[in-house]
Design an enzyme around this catalytic site. Sequence first.
Site, PDB file in Angstrom:
ATOM      1  N   ASP A 170       0.806  -1.227   0.000  1.00 11.31           N
ATOM      2  CA  ASP A 170       0.000   0.000   0.000  1.00 11.31           C
ATOM      3  C   ASP A 170       0.840   1.279   0.000  1.00 11.31           C
ATOM      4  OD1 ASP A 170       0.980  -0.237   2.578  1.00 11.31           O
ATOM      5  OD2 ASP A 170      -0.794   0.658   3.480  1.00 11.31           O
ATOM      6  N   TYR A 264      10.587   4.546   2.614  1.00  7.47           N
ATOM      7  CA  TYR A 264      11.325   3.527   3.377  1.00  7.47           C
ATOM      8  C   TYR A 264      12.827   3.582   3.097  1.00  7.47           C
ATOM      9  CZ  TYR A 264       7.220   1.171   5.292  1.00  7.47           C
ATOM     10  OH  TYR A 264       6.082   0.870   6.003  1.00  7.47           O
TER      11      TYR A 264
HETATM   12  P1  NAD Z   1      -2.270  -7.873  13.531  1.00  5.34           P
HETATM   13  O1  NAD Z   1      -1.292  -8.561  14.419  1.00  5.34           O
HETATM   14  O2  NAD Z   1      -3.286  -6.980  14.117  1.00  5.34           O
HETATM   15  O3  NAD Z   1      -3.074  -8.992  12.709  1.00  5.34           O
HETATM   16  C1  NAD Z   1      -2.505 -10.084  12.107  1.00  5.34           C
HETATM   17  C2  NAD Z   1      -3.364 -11.307  12.352  1.00  5.34           C
HETATM   18  O4  NAD Z   1      -2.737 -12.409  11.662  1.00  5.34           O
HETATM   19  C3  NAD Z   1      -3.464 -11.715  13.832  1.00  5.34           C
HETATM   20  O5  NAD Z   1      -4.813 -11.781  14.230  1.00  5.34           O
HETATM   21  C4  NAD Z   1      -2.797 -13.078  13.882  1.00  5.34           C
HETATM   22  O6  NAD Z   1      -3.373 -13.967  14.806  1.00  5.34           O
HETATM   23  C5  NAD Z   1      -2.971 -13.564  12.448  1.00  5.34           C
HETATM   24  N1  NAD Z   1      -2.076 -14.631  12.049  1.00  5.34           N
HETATM   25  C6  NAD Z   1      -0.751 -14.756  12.313  1.00  5.34           C
HETATM   26  N2  NAD Z   1      -0.281 -15.879  11.758  1.00  5.34           N
HETATM   27  C7  NAD Z   1      -1.322 -16.479  11.125  1.00  5.34           C
HETATM   28  C8  NAD Z   1      -1.459 -17.686  10.376  1.00  5.34           C
HETATM   29  N3  NAD Z   1      -0.418 -18.498  10.158  1.00  5.34           N
HETATM   30  N4  NAD Z   1      -2.667 -18.000   9.883  1.00  5.34           N
HETATM   31  C9  NAD Z   1      -3.713 -17.176  10.092  1.00  5.34           C
HETATM   32  N5  NAD Z   1      -3.649 -16.027  10.787  1.00  5.34           N
HETATM   33  C10 NAD Z   1      -2.460 -15.686  11.306  1.00  5.34           C
HETATM   34  O7  NAD Z   1      -1.426  -7.113  12.436  1.00  5.34           O
HETATM   35  P2  NAD Z   1      -1.763  -5.818  11.551  1.00  5.34           P
HETATM   36  O8  NAD Z   1      -1.050  -4.661  12.067  1.00  5.34           O
HETATM   37  O9  NAD Z   1      -3.208  -5.697  11.371  1.00  5.34           O
HETATM   38  O10 NAD Z   1      -1.081  -6.196  10.166  1.00  5.34           O
HETATM   39  C11 NAD Z   1      -1.417  -7.352   9.436  1.00  5.34           C
HETATM   40  C12 NAD Z   1      -0.514  -7.494   8.251  1.00  5.34           C
HETATM   41  O11 NAD Z   1      -0.829  -6.538   7.242  1.00  5.34           O
HETATM   42  C13 NAD Z   1       0.953  -7.302   8.564  1.00  5.34           C
HETATM   43  O12 NAD Z   1       1.727  -8.224   7.843  1.00  5.34           O
HETATM   44  C14 NAD Z   1       1.198  -5.902   8.102  1.00  5.34           C
HETATM   45  O13 NAD Z   1       2.557  -5.677   7.885  1.00  5.34           O
HETATM   46  C15 NAD Z   1       0.347  -5.864   6.857  1.00  5.34           C
HETATM   47  N6  NAD Z   1      -0.019  -4.513   6.387  1.00  5.34           N
HETATM   48  C16 NAD Z   1      -1.106  -4.347   5.627  1.00  5.34           C
HETATM   49  C17 NAD Z   1      -1.495  -3.081   5.198  1.00  5.34           C
HETATM   50  C18 NAD Z   1      -2.692  -2.873   4.367  1.00  5.34           C
HETATM   51  O14 NAD Z   1      -2.678  -2.049   3.490  1.00  5.34           O
HETATM   52  N7  NAD Z   1      -3.765  -3.550   4.635  1.00  5.34           N
HETATM   53  C19 NAD Z   1      -0.788  -1.982   5.563  1.00  5.34           C
HETATM   54  C20 NAD Z   1       0.289  -2.134   6.377  1.00  5.34           C
HETATM   55  C21 NAD Z   1       0.639  -3.398   6.789  1.00  5.34           C
HETATM   56  C1  LMR Z   2       1.441  -0.617  10.302  1.00  2.42           C
HETATM   57  O1  LMR Z   2       1.398  -1.216  11.358  1.00  2.42           O
HETATM   58  O2  LMR Z   2       0.657   0.306  10.055  1.00  2.42           O
HETATM   59  C2  LMR Z   2       2.475  -1.005   9.355  1.00  2.42           C
HETATM   60  O3  LMR Z   2       2.374  -2.267   8.992  1.00  2.42           O
HETATM   61  C3  LMR Z   2       3.227   0.006   8.679  1.00  2.42           C
HETATM   62  C4  LMR Z   2       3.569   1.030   9.687  1.00  2.42           C
HETATM   63  O4  LMR Z   2       2.769   1.924   9.816  1.00  2.42           O
HETATM   64  O5  LMR Z   2       4.589   0.936  10.356  1.00  2.42           O
END
Ligand code: NAD
Ligand code: LMR
Length: 443
Positions: A170, A264
């Site tokens: 993103d 980054y």
């Molecule tokens: P979070 O810890 O709130 O959520 C992640 C979830 O994944 C947790 O509920 C965890 O239990 C689950 N999980 C872990 N291993 C798993 C597995 N093997 N199978 C199923 N579920 C599993 O994290 P977050 O801050 O919400 O971020 C989630 C991911 O999205 C990260 O990798 C983050 O870097 C990425 N990310 C996404 C965006 C976007 O645009 N949506 C933006 C930044 C980051």
């Molecule tokens: C997040 O937690 O929002 C990220 O995955 C990226 C950041 O903001 O550090």
Amino acid sequence: MKKFSVVIAGGGSTFTPGIVMMMLDNLDRFPLRTLKLYDNDGDRQGILGEALEILLKEQAPEIDFLYTTDPEVAFTDVDFCMAHIRVGKYAMREKDEKVPLRHGVFGQETCGPGGIAYGMRSITGMLEIIDYMEKYSPDCWMLNYSNPAAIVAEACRVLRPSSKVLNICDMPVGTLRRMSQIVGKTPEELEVRYFGLNHFGWWTSVKDKEGHEYIDQIREYVSENGYLTQIEVDTQHTDPSWQETHKKAKDIIAVAPEYLPNTYLKYYLYPDYVFEHMQGHPEFTRANEVMQGREKNVFDHAREIIKNGSAKGIAFDIDSHATFIVDLARAIAFNTHERMVMIVENNGAIANFPDDAMVEVPCIVGTDGPEALTQGQIPAFQQALMFQQVTVEKLVVEAYVENSYQKMWQALTLSKTVPSAQIAKELLDDLIIENGEYWPELR
Ligand code: NAD
Ligand code: LMR
């Protein structure tokens, strides 16, 4: 219009409610028949699942909704898997950020030793959900935005080369929103040329549909202000630490002023600055900022909805910046030929870079997936930085596959963020202890 069945893997993610709200807001473009949440932490997901069940009954009762920890229930009869897992959750992100500080190196989610440690954890989780998807819904596509995307994408290339996994980030989307504000356009009106690796790239052109080039105007702005904009248009990256990062882009562009840099790059070009900055508050890193901010808000909202038995007046925010996920799903489903910056195997897209590198470039996306647009030759400065970094990413995946301590030591030694092989070794030994069972055994 066809209605789709979607599973969100990482259903307990802080991003899940915002993405569900965004999908509800886009039902006219991407209609849903089924929406499922899947997570391997039932307690965490249960809070969001229960709240979203109440919300969906009120706002979109026609969609079948469920949340589960059973892979067969989750992955059977699905067209798209939207994957945002975080293996080790916030407890491990905090370690990725804090353990390197003990060794005089900054810690970050996806860059440097923190990103390397997270990459080693993520590969197992990603392979697990890809295999469930292929077992229960072989025609399903995974839209993956789990981090660290560069290492995850390389692991997919090596270990699941024919799987239908699309890797997207993103950050180019968020920064384009800022650029559009700088030039008084909407993001949809702009088209970019871009080359790099994930969290490691440069824009070489930003044009409107009539072909007017804005790069000089934006470069001038960024040289003075970084990517700080008057109005927050990139809703994902707004916390104080992000404002600092957007501002720092003015120092990144000073090093290579011809192109617009990904934010980054600050971690690779100014690692000493980032370390010193973190030393000012070593107990409060980005993980703490998110746990006290986004995570707390999202789960507080969910608990309130559950307590009230209704989402009226407490709706989650719509993650409008995440509409790129629906654009990507539509591109696959309806062959829209949407132009999107994605992480794909190079295969000549960057002429003077290895074919087998996972690079980030604009692609045209249709029913068969992304087709990369060629970006031509890149300058030696960027090429050399990228080659160093992509080799780090490849060594991490090789270390994972071969259980190789030696390759992991080389990966950390080669990272531009780590000052010596000695520090790399001390860091590795510490990371092995801190990551325990999350990592394969390295010998
Ligand atoms: P979070 O810890 O709130 O959520 C992640 C979830 O994944 C947790 O509920 C965890 O239990 C689950 N999980 C872990 N291993 C798993 C597995 N093997 N199978 C199923 N579920 C599993 O994290 P977050 O801050 O919400 O971020 C989630 C991911 O999205 C990260 O990798 C983050 O870097 C990425 N990310 C996404 C965006 C976007 O645009 N949506 C933006 C930044 C980051
Ligand atoms: C997040 O937690 O929002 C990220 O995955 C990226 C950041 O903001 O550090």
